[in-house]
Structures are given as C-alpha cells and as structure tokens.
Design an enzyme around this catalytic site. Structure first.
Site, PDB file in Angstrom:
ATOM      1  CG  ASN A   1      -1.810  -1.203   1.300  1.00  0.00           C
ATOM      2  OD1 ASN A   1      -2.282  -1.672   0.272  1.00  0.00           O
ATOM      3  ND2 ASN A   1      -2.038  -1.721   2.491  1.00  0.00           N
TER       4      ASN A   1
ATOM      5  CD  GLN B   1       2.577   3.830   3.070  1.00  0.00           C
ATOM      6  OE1 GLN B   1       2.342   4.584   2.129  1.00  0.00           O
ATOM      7  NE2 GLN B   1       3.801   3.495   3.437  1.00  0.00           N
TER       8      GLN B   1
ATOM      9  CG  HIS C   1       4.806  -2.314   5.108  1.00  0.00           C
ATOM     10  ND1 HIS C   1       4.760  -0.964   5.358  1.00  0.00           N
ATOM     11  CD2 HIS C   1       3.528  -2.741   5.115  1.00  0.00           C
ATOM     12  CE1 HIS C   1       3.500  -0.595   5.515  1.00  0.00           C
ATOM     13  NE2 HIS C   1       2.732  -1.650   5.360  1.00  0.00           N
TER      14      HIS C   1
ATOM     15  CG  HIS D   1       0.701  -6.275   3.679  1.00  0.00           C
ATOM     16  ND1 HIS D   1       0.153  -6.374   4.935  1.00  0.00           N
ATOM     17  CD2 HIS D   1       0.820  -4.945   3.419  1.00  0.00           C
ATOM     18  CE1 HIS D   1      -0.067  -5.149   5.414  1.00  0.00           C
ATOM     19  NE2 HIS D   1       0.330  -4.264   4.509  1.00  0.00           N
TER      20      HIS D   1
HETATM   21  P1  5GP Z   1      -0.260  -0.913   5.885  1.00  0.00           P
HETATM   22  O1  5GP Z   1      -1.719  -0.684   6.174  1.00  0.00           O
HETATM   23  O2  5GP Z   1       0.572   0.308   6.204  1.00  0.00           O
HETATM   24  O3  5GP Z   1       0.016  -1.456   4.516  1.00  0.00           O
HETATM   25  O4  5GP Z   1       0.170  -2.086   6.855  1.00  0.00           O
HETATM   26  C1  5GP Z   1       0.653  -1.903   8.134  1.00  0.00           C
HETATM   27  C2  5GP Z   1       0.638  -3.276   8.776  1.00  0.00           C
HETATM   28  O5  5GP Z   1       1.551  -3.259   9.864  1.00  0.00           O
HETATM   29  C3  5GP Z   1      -0.714  -3.664   9.360  1.00  0.00           C
HETATM   30  O6  5GP Z   1      -1.096  -4.918   8.792  1.00  0.00           O
HETATM   31  C4  5GP Z   1      -0.467  -3.770  10.845  1.00  0.00           C
HETATM   32  O7  5GP Z   1      -1.167  -4.826  11.448  1.00  0.00           O
HETATM   33  C5  5GP Z   1       1.033  -3.974  10.930  1.00  0.00           C
HETATM   34  N1  5GP Z   1       1.673  -3.414  12.116  1.00  0.00           N
HETATM   35  C6  5GP Z   1       1.522  -2.159  12.599  1.00  0.00           C
HETATM   36  N2  5GP Z   1       2.320  -1.963  13.675  1.00  0.00           N
HETATM   37  C7  5GP Z   1       3.008  -3.135  13.854  1.00  0.00           C
HETATM   38  C8  5GP Z   1       3.966  -3.570  14.816  1.00  0.00           C
HETATM   39  O8  5GP Z   1       4.373  -2.829  15.734  1.00  0.00           O
HETATM   40  N3  5GP Z   1       4.442  -4.830  14.703  1.00  0.00           N
HETATM   41  C9  5GP Z   1       4.010  -5.678  13.695  1.00  0.00           C
HETATM   42  N4  5GP Z   1       4.527  -6.903  13.656  1.00  0.00           N
HETATM   43  N5  5GP Z   1       3.100  -5.304  12.785  1.00  0.00           N
HETATM   44  C10 5GP Z   1       2.590  -4.050  12.856  1.00  0.00           C
END
Ligand code: 5GP
Ligand code: ZN
Length: 137
Positions: A88, A95, A101, A103
């Site tokens: 994202n 995001q 990152h 997934h």
């Molecule tokens: P985004 O929505 O930015 O693509 O994804 C962020 C992801 O990071 C989410 O799936 C969320 O659950 C994960 N996440 C957020 N904070 C942490 C953390 O402190 N540790 C881990 N392992 N995952 C995290």
C-alpha cells in the site's frame, strides 16, 4: 537512511522485538501484529523508504526476491492454498505505516478474506481507455 520516529525502522534494526521469520543484511521479515491469515508477514527493508515512490530499485528487487522465497516456504510449511502480495502507498490506498513494506498473505480455502482484493470496477469507454493508455505510455 533511518527515521528515528519510525516504528518499522526500530523493528527492522532489531531494537523492538518482533516475530522474525527471515533476516539478512537488507531486509527483515516479521509476522504482522494483526494478521489477515495464519502466516501473514511483512517484508521490511532495513533502510527507511516511505513508499514505492521512494524505495531504491535494487532494494525493491531484493524485497521481491525475498517475497518469492517466503511464498514458497509458506506454501510448503503452512500448506496455504494461495497467496497475495500486497503493498500500500499513501493513506488513500490504505497505508498506515509510512515505511515501505510488502505484505505476504497466505490464503486458505474458506479463509473468508475474499474482500482483500475486491474493488469497484469502472465502465470506461474505448476512448477513455485509449486516452489513459496514451497518457501513461
Ligand atoms: P499498511 O496498512 O501500512 O500497509 O500495513 C501496516 C501493517 O503493519 C498492518 O497490517 C499492521 O497490522 C502492521 N503493524 C503495525 N504496527 C506493527 C507492529 O508494531 N508490529 C508488527 N509486527 N506489525 C505491525
Ligand atoms: Zn522507517
């Protein structure tokens, strides 16, 4: 490059504990804290890049190589039935952590995660498709 206010910089550097399933000089792969499925993981570059616009091309290539390796490992170990790669960029695209990152989401029959890739389909005319094609190429 590093952002002292970024939680993924700290996790990638090993300063905050995580469930790490792979690590090398350039990336760390951790289990997502709020997994969409058993094995949901994130590939984090150790350097800070906010998103796909910013990431170094060689690091992006490395992320994809590691993603492939982990996908095969998850298929063989977790026996998932399929796999989604998701990445994202910016708030409007979902995001929430602004350190690039990728997934890795193993998919299982009956996992009730059909919404992961469900989106609205536009009906565009041939002229509109041609205009977009010509703008982008
Ligand atoms: P985004 O929505 O930015 O693509 O994804 C962020 C992801 O990071 C989410 O799936 C969320 O659950 C994960 N996440 C957020 N904070 C942490 C953390 O402190 N540790 C881990 N392992 N995952 C995290
Ligand atoms: Zn960062």
């Amino acid at each position: 490059m590093r952002d002292d206010n970024c939680i993924f910089c700290k996790i990638a550097a090993g300063e905050i504990p995580s469930n790490t399933i792979y690590e090398d000089d350039d990336v760390r792969v951790i289990l997502d804290l709020a997994p969409a499925a058993k094995g949901h993981a994130l590939v984090l570059p150790k350097e800070h890049y906010a998103n796909l616009y910013e990431i170094d091309e060689d690091v992006a290539a490395k992320v994809m190589r590691v993603a492939k390796k982990m996908a095969i490992r998850m298929r063989d170990v977790l026996h998932c039935d399929g796999f989604n790669l998701l990445q994202n960029n910016e708030k409007v695209a979902g995001q929430t952590v602004f350190h690039f990152h990728m997934h890795l989401i193993p998919r299982y029959k009956e996992d009730k995660n059909d919404d992961i890739l469900r989106y609205n389909h536009l009906e565009l005319s041939e002229e509109e498709m041609a205009e977009i094609r010509d703008m982008l190429r």
